[in-house]
Design a protein around this motif. Structure first.
Motif, PDB file in Angstrom:
ATOM      1  N   ARG A  74       2.723  62.423   4.911  1.00  0.00           N
ATOM      2  CA  ARG A  74       3.652  61.577   5.661  1.00  0.00           C
ATOM      3  C   ARG A  74       4.906  62.350   6.072  1.00  0.00           C
ATOM      4  NH1 ARG A  74       6.253  56.512   2.655  1.00  0.00           N
ATOM      5  NH2 ARG A  74       7.202  58.269   1.555  1.00  0.00           N
ATOM      6  N   ASN A  75       5.453  63.146   5.166  1.00  0.00           N
ATOM      7  CA  ASN A  75       6.671  63.898   5.491  1.00  0.00           C
ATOM      8  C   ASN A  75       6.411  64.959   6.548  1.00  0.00           C
ATOM      9  OD1 ASN A  75       7.977  62.354   3.574  1.00  0.00           O
ATOM     10  ND2 ASN A  75       7.745  63.886   1.936  1.00  0.00           N
ATOM     11  N   THR A  76       5.178  65.512   6.538  1.00  0.00           N
ATOM     12  CA  THR A  76       4.838  66.525   7.545  1.00  0.00           C
ATOM     13  C   THR A  76       4.734  65.917   8.928  1.00  0.00           C
ATOM     14  OG1 THR A  76       3.621  67.721   5.842  1.00  0.00           O
ATOM     15  CG2 THR A  76       3.261  68.395   8.113  1.00  0.00           C
ATOM     16  N   ARG A 134      -9.978  69.074   3.133  1.00  0.00           N
ATOM     17  CA  ARG A 134     -10.374  68.570   1.811  1.00  0.00           C
ATOM     18  C   ARG A 134      -9.250  67.760   1.188  1.00  0.00           C
ATOM     19  NH1 ARG A 134     -12.325  72.258  -3.392  1.00  0.00           N
ATOM     20  NH2 ARG A 134     -12.664  70.489  -4.806  1.00  0.00           N
ATOM     21  N   ALA A 135      -8.006  68.277   1.290  1.00  0.00           N
ATOM     22  CA  ALA A 135      -6.862  67.531   0.744  1.00  0.00           C
ATOM     23  C   ALA A 135      -6.652  66.229   1.493  1.00  0.00           C
ATOM     24  CB  ALA A 135      -5.605  68.396   0.790  1.00  0.00           C
ATOM     25  N   GLN A 151     -10.647  62.358  12.868  1.00  0.00           N
ATOM     26  CA  GLN A 151      -9.275  62.012  12.472  1.00  0.00           C
ATOM     27  C   GLN A 151      -8.755  62.980  11.421  1.00  0.00           C
ATOM     28  OE1 GLN A 151      -9.327  57.929  11.241  1.00  0.00           O
ATOM     29  NE2 GLN A 151      -9.323  57.120  13.334  1.00  0.00           N
ATOM     30  N   TRP A 152      -9.631  63.326  10.461  1.00  0.00           N
ATOM     31  CA  TRP A 152      -9.191  64.275   9.435  1.00  0.00           C
ATOM     32  C   TRP A 152      -8.890  65.646  10.039  1.00  0.00           C
ATOM     33  CZ3 TRP A 152     -13.317  62.967   5.125  1.00  0.00           C
ATOM     34  CH2 TRP A 152     -13.036  61.698   4.616  1.00  0.00           C
ATOM     35  N   THR A 208      -0.673  68.574  10.306  1.00  0.00           N
ATOM     36  CA  THR A 208       0.062  68.778   9.039  1.00  0.00           C
ATOM     37  C   THR A 208      -0.140  70.147   8.429  1.00  0.00           C
ATOM     38  OG1 THR A 208      -1.793  67.881   7.771  1.00  0.00           O
ATOM     39  CG2 THR A 208      -0.156  66.307   8.538  1.00  0.00           C
ATOM     40  N   ARG A 209      -1.077  70.946   9.019  1.00  0.00           N
ATOM     41  CA  ARG A 209      -1.392  72.267   8.473  1.00  0.00           C
ATOM     42  C   ARG A 209      -1.885  72.161   7.017  1.00  0.00           C
ATOM     43  NH1 ARG A 209       0.695  76.214  11.839  1.00  0.00           N
ATOM     44  NH2 ARG A 209       2.231  75.468  13.365  1.00  0.00           N
TER      45      ARG A 209
END
Length: 387
Positions: free
Chosen positions: A384-386, A354-355, A341-342, A349-350
């Protein structure tokens, strides 16, 4: 009523009292009755009071304390330290202090407080781990019915001494067992199934580990050879017994002895608060509607939710929103494991994985600092915005 009648009435009363006295003398028998008022306040406050008195009767100087703060003032040679208190908060520094004291020539007797964990290779008892002994449950040991049938007292712990034909019997709790994986013990005492006491040399001193100290409390010390065993472990030395005593708190004592004063004080405080809360001066006029902007409403709503729901609820809501948008963007997102999932979120989201892992990790129960909270919210909003 004339004088003659009064004389006869008086004589009759005297005769009746005389007959009653003779009857009571012949029938009534004196007897003695002992009324048990329970333990004295000293015995209630000190569960080892009988043990201390027993040792003093045999010429042993006994003192007690509630913490290890007295240890630097105790000379190790010719002294026995009995650790019967709760040691769950014992620090590694205190463990070193006790073992250094023992190494210098002191006798140490303490109770094993925790079970050995095979997975973590340790227990929650720092002192027990340092002497390399393990404690386990007796029920986990292999059964030996033949040995138990030969033992006439399988529930009692036997201590065998040199030049003695019969052992000493002690009433240890048989639910626990001591194990010596390093073969360090020089003496031990067993019941029919388990070991409940071990002794080992420690440089110039000695260490005795027992599974419990209930047998030396006032209610049990007179049973079997419990009192003798305590004397045997501390013979020819002075004794310092360390244990915790329960004391009533200050508020409990105040309420017990001064309830009226406390009620009056609370009433005065209530009146003072009522008087201080009275409004003085005119009411402040409400702000004009034109002054209120959308940004102020949003900030007020956010502050309200933060106060009532906490940081965890806000962060979890943001995380759920990110995952919900990811499900719409990536079909089958729920069937992926966490690492996949990550990776999927990283492609969408590019953002580095790690983030993403920092943003979507479980929210800690502790309160975060304002800077950490704002940083976490910023990461989640970016994801979320991405999406």
């Amino acid at each position: 009523m004339n004088r003659h009648t009064l004389w006869w009435v008086g004589a009759l009363l005297v005769a009746l009292l005389s007959v009653l006295g003779i009857f009571l003398y012949l029938v009534a028998k004196p007897y003695q009755e002992q009324i048990d008022h329970g333990p004295s306040p000293a015995a209630q406050a000190n569960p080892y009071l009988a043990a201390e008195m027993f040792l003093r009767e045999r010429g042993i100087n006994v003192s007690h304390a509630e913490s290890l703060a007295v240890l630097p003032d105790i000379e190790p040679h010719g002294h026995t330290l009995l650790l019967f208190n709760d040691r769950s908060r014992m620090t590694p520094r205190q463990v070193d202090q006790v073992l250094n004291w023992t190494r210098a020539g002191g006798r140490l007797v303490f109770v094993a407080e925790s079970l050995w964990d095979e997975q973590s290779k340790q227990s929650n008892d720092l002192l027990l781990d340092r002497v390399q002994l393990h404690q386990s449950l007796s029920k986990d040991l292999k059964e030996s019915p033949a040995d138990q049938e030969k033992d006439p007292y399988p529930k009692l712990t036997k201590l065998y001494l040199e030049d003695e034909d019969a052992p000493a019997y002690a009433g240890f709790d048989t639910d626990f067992h001591l194990d010596d994986p390093k073969n360090l013990a020089q003496a031990w005492a067993n019941s029919a199934k388990a070991t409940h006491m071990m002794q080992l040399a420690y440089s110039l001193g000695s260490i005795t580990v027992v599974t419990d100290a209930e047998l030396w409390k006032t209610t049990a010390i007179a049973q079997y050879d419990n009192a003798w065993l305590l004397w045997y472990l501390s013979a020819d030395t002075d004794v310092t017994l360390i244990y915790n005593t329960e004391h009533d708190g200050l508020l409990t004592l105040l309420w017990r002895y001064f309830p009226q004063a406390i009620v009056a004080l609370l009433a005065l405080i209530g009146l003072w608060l009522w008087q201080a809360g009275v409004r003085h001066g005119p009411l402040q006029a409400p702000a004009a509607n034109g002054r209120r902007q959308l940004q102020e409403h949003l900030r007020a709503s956010a502050d309200f939710m933060l106060r009532h729901n906490g940081q965890q609820a806000l962060l979890q809501a943001l995380q759920q929103d990110v995952l919900r948008r990811a499900r719409r963007r990536h079909p089958g997102f729920d069937q992926l494991n966490v690492a996949e999932q990550w990776l999927a979120l990283s492609r969408l989201t590019r953002q580095p994985t790690r983030a993403i892992s920092q943003a979507l990790s479980p929210v800690p129960n502790r309160r975060m600092s304002s800077a950490d909270f704002c940083r976490q919210v910023a990461h989640l909003q970016t994801l979320r915005n991405t999406l």
